[in-house]
Design an enzyme around this catalytic site. Structure first.
Site, PDB file in Angstrom:
ATOM      1  N   HIS A  96       0.842  -1.195   0.000  1.00  0.00           N
ATOM      2  CA  HIS A  96       0.000   0.000   0.000  1.00  0.00           C
ATOM      3  C   HIS A  96       0.873   1.238   0.000  1.00  0.00           C
ATOM      4  CE1 HIS A  96       0.655  -1.349   4.146  1.00  0.00           C
ATOM      5  NE2 HIS A  96       0.649  -0.079   4.505  1.00  0.00           N
ATOM      6  N   HIS A  98       0.836   5.220   1.077  1.00  0.00           N
ATOM      7  CA  HIS A  98       0.160   6.274   1.839  1.00  0.00           C
ATOM      8  C   HIS A  98       0.297   7.594   1.068  1.00  0.00           C
ATOM      9  CE1 HIS A  98       0.141   4.132   5.894  1.00  0.00           C
ATOM     10  NE2 HIS A  98       1.102   3.456   5.284  1.00  0.00           N
TER      11      HIS A  98
END
Ligand code: AMP
Length: 110
Positions: A96, A98
């Protein structure tokens, strides 16, 4: 399926979605560390950036850039972060990115 983010992609766990396409999902972090804090994830599971091919990393980055514009962050600046592994502070083992913005960032990070 025991991956939290795979379960979010599958709709088994609710999320505050901000963008979705064939490859990528983006949603607001449940514990925001800045006024804008969005997670951008590939729909295919990769444990970390170390496992992901360049086109996947590129899609996450391009999505972060688009969202930086649509969230009004592009002009003042923002930060993109990919925590990797235990010492990198990665708590969810699904790649992922951010996207953080809306305040001045500090350096070095903790
Ligand atoms: P990292 O520490 O880099 O692995 O980031 C994982 C992020 O996932 C953290 O910022 C968490 O706040 C966030 N997070 C965990 N569970 C959820 C959830 N259900 N919905 C949205 N964000 C989440």
């Amino acid at each position: 399926m025991n991956c939290l983010f795979c379960r979010i992609i599958a709709g088994e766990i609710p999320s505050s979605k901000v963008y979705e396409d064939e490859y990528v999902l983006a949603f607001r972090d449940i514990d925001p560390q800045a006024p804008t804090h969005i997670l951008i994830i590939p729909k295919t599971h990769y444990d970390s950036v170390m496992d992901a091919p360049p086109e996947v990393v590129g899609r996450l980055t391009e999505t972060a850039k688009k969202l930086a514009v649509s969230e009004g962050l592009a002009e003042k600046g923002f930060r993109i972060v990919v925590n990797t592994g235990d010492e990198g502070g990665q708590s969810v083992k699904h790649l992922h990115m951010h996207l953080l913005g809306g305040r001045s960032m500090q350096w070095p990070p903790g």
